[in-house]
Design a protein around this motif. Structure first.
Motif, PDB file in Angstrom:
ATOM      1  N   ILE A   1       2.911 -16.417  -0.469  1.00  9.89           N
ATOM      2  CA  ILE A   1       3.985 -15.982   0.429  1.00  9.89           C
ATOM      3  C   ILE A   1       5.211 -15.525  -0.361  1.00  9.89           C
ATOM      4  N   VAL A   2       5.592 -16.293  -1.378  1.00 12.15           N
ATOM      5  CA  VAL A   2       6.754 -15.922  -2.195  1.00 12.15           C
ATOM      6  C   VAL A   2       6.485 -14.608  -2.931  1.00 12.15           C
ATOM      7  N   ALA A   3       5.299 -14.480  -3.530  1.00 16.26           N
ATOM      8  CA  ALA A   3       4.970 -13.254  -4.279  1.00 16.26           C
ATOM      9  C   ALA A   3       4.949 -12.042  -3.353  1.00 16.26           C
ATOM     10  N   GLU A   4       4.290 -12.167  -2.210  1.00 11.78           N
ATOM     11  CA  GLU A   4       4.204 -11.034  -1.286  1.00 11.78           C
ATOM     12  C   GLU A   4       5.576 -10.671  -0.725  1.00 11.78           C
ATOM     13  N   GLY A   5       6.395 -11.665  -0.447  1.00  6.70           N
ATOM     14  CA  GLY A   5       7.753 -11.393   0.029  1.00  6.70           C
ATOM     15  C   GLY A   5       8.599 -10.707  -1.023  1.00  6.70           C
ATOM     16  N   THR A   6       8.415 -11.127  -2.268  1.00  6.20           N
ATOM     17  CA  THR A   6       9.179 -10.547  -3.375  1.00  6.20           C
ATOM     18  C   THR A   6       8.793  -9.094  -3.616  1.00  6.20           C
ATOM     19  N   LYS A   7       7.535  -8.740  -3.363  1.00  5.11           N
ATOM     20  CA  LYS A   7       7.092  -7.349  -3.532  1.00  5.11           C
ATOM     21  C   LYS A   7       7.979  -6.389  -2.734  1.00  5.11           C
ATOM     22  N   HIS A   8       8.395  -6.817  -1.552  1.00 10.55           N
ATOM     23  CA  HIS A   8       9.219  -5.949  -0.695  1.00 10.55           C
ATOM     24  C   HIS A   8      10.624  -5.758  -1.262  1.00 10.55           C
ATOM     25  N   LEU A   9      11.090  -6.709  -2.053  1.00  7.85           N
ATOM     26  CA  LEU A   9      12.413  -6.574  -2.660  1.00  7.85           C
ATOM     27  C   LEU A   9      12.421  -5.563  -3.798  1.00  7.85           C
TER      28      LEU A   9
ATOM     29  N   SER B   1      -2.535  -1.078  -2.098  1.00  6.57           N
ATOM     30  CA  SER B   1      -1.465  -0.215  -1.587  1.00  6.57           C
ATOM     31  C   SER B   1      -0.099  -0.891  -1.641  1.00  6.57           C
ATOM     32  N   SER B   2      -0.071  -2.188  -1.935  1.00  5.33           N
ATOM     33  CA  SER B   2       1.201  -2.908  -1.966  1.00  5.33           C
ATOM     34  C   SER B   2       1.948  -2.629  -3.271  1.00  5.33           C
ATOM     35  N   SER B   3       3.164  -3.123  -3.331  1.00  9.30           N
ATOM     36  CA  SER B   3       3.999  -2.999  -4.519  1.00  9.30           C
ATOM     37  C   SER B   3       3.375  -3.771  -5.689  1.00  9.30           C
ATOM     38  N   SER B   4       3.723  -3.378  -6.881  1.00  2.90           N
ATOM     39  CA  SER B   4       3.142  -3.970  -8.083  1.00  2.90           C
ATOM     40  C   SER B   4       3.797  -5.281  -8.511  1.00  2.90           C
ATOM     41  N   PHE B   5       5.082  -5.433  -8.232  1.00  6.40           N
ATOM     42  CA  PHE B   5       5.834  -6.579  -8.764  1.00  6.40           C
ATOM     43  C   PHE B   5       6.229  -7.530  -7.655  1.00  6.40           C
ATOM     44  N   PRO B   6       5.855  -8.798  -7.812  1.00  9.33           N
ATOM     45  CA  PRO B   6       5.025  -9.475  -8.807  1.00  9.33           C
ATOM     46  C   PRO B   6       3.558  -9.489  -8.378  1.00  9.33           C
ATOM     47  N   SER B   7       2.701  -9.995  -9.239  1.00  7.13           N
ATOM     48  CA  SER B   7       1.276 -10.083  -8.955  1.00  7.13           C
ATOM     49  C   SER B   7       0.969 -11.316  -8.106  1.00  7.13           C
ATOM     50  N   GLY B   8       0.473 -11.082  -6.907  1.00  2.00           N
ATOM     51  CA  GLY B   8       0.074 -12.183  -6.033  1.00  2.00           C
ATOM     52  C   GLY B   8      -1.127 -12.926  -6.574  1.00  2.00           C
ATOM     53  N   HIS B   9      -2.075 -12.186  -7.175  1.00  2.00           N
ATOM     54  CA  HIS B   9      -3.242 -12.827  -7.791  1.00  2.00           C
ATOM     55  C   HIS B   9      -2.796 -13.834  -8.855  1.00  2.00           C
ATOM     56  N   SER B  10      -1.832 -13.429  -9.670  1.00  2.00           N
ATOM     57  CA  SER B  10      -1.361 -14.294 -10.757  1.00  2.00           C
ATOM     58  C   SER B  10      -0.602 -15.502 -10.221  1.00  2.00           C
TER      59      SER B  10
END
Length: 173
Positions: A74-82, A103-112
């Motif tokens: 959730i934190v990673a995916e939310g941060t992608k939008h920033l 298709s999502s933003s690259s930063f940060p990696s949710g997988h990681s």
């Protein structure tokens, strides 16, 4: 400040080119497997469930890893939008990813992020498995750069998110 940001970006791109350029065909399939297993933290959630059943249904052994995995995602995916950072293959047309492109933003990696959270919390509850779990977490994170869908600093940021979420949850215990 702009000069520092440019140097960091250039270093990140140079590191990406090094890792992405280190192709070895037998390793390609292994990296694809780890990236697929790491999607949305699936591998970690499954391991947590199996370990939960094997450990005699200790609820904490399931709740903490699942919470860490979900929280870090959730934190990673939310941060992608920033940040809304383009992925490497959008920046450089010569980069041909070895998997279907997200298709999502690259930063940060949710997988990681989920890999770090899952590997760390599961290692806490099952220390004998820690070496295997940490290597698997590392391979999930590495696969994202190797396959051409993330920059190294995207992965590093994801690992920091997952580590932080896991550490906070474990401290609450």
């Amino acid at each position: 400040m702009k000069r520092v940001v440019t140097k960091i970006r250039d270093l990140d791109r140079a590191l990406f080119r090094r890792v992405f350029g280190m192709k070895w065909e037998p390793f390609d399939g292994v990296m694809r497997m780890f990236t697929i297993a790491g999607s949305a933290g699936a591998i970690w959630g499954c391991i947590a469930f199996l370990a939960f059943v094997a450990s005699g249904l200790e609820l904490l052994n399931l709740a903490v890893p699942w919470t860490a995995i979900a929280g870090s995602w959730i934190v990673a995916e939310g941060t992608k939008h920033l940040f809304n950072r383009n992925r490497p293959f959008l920046w450089d047309a010569e980069v041909a990813p070895l998997i279907k492109t997200p298709s999502s933003s690259s930063f940060p990696s949710g997988h990681s992020a989920t890999a770090a959270a899952g590997a760390l919390t599961l290692s806490f509850f099952y220390p004998a498995l820690a070496p295997v779990l940490l290597v698997a977490g590392f391979l999930v994170a590495l696969s994202r750069v190797y396959l051409g869908v993330h920059y190294p600093f995207d992965v590093l940021a994801g690992v920091l998110i997952g580590t932080t979420v896991a550490a906070l949850l474990l401290l609450l215990l």
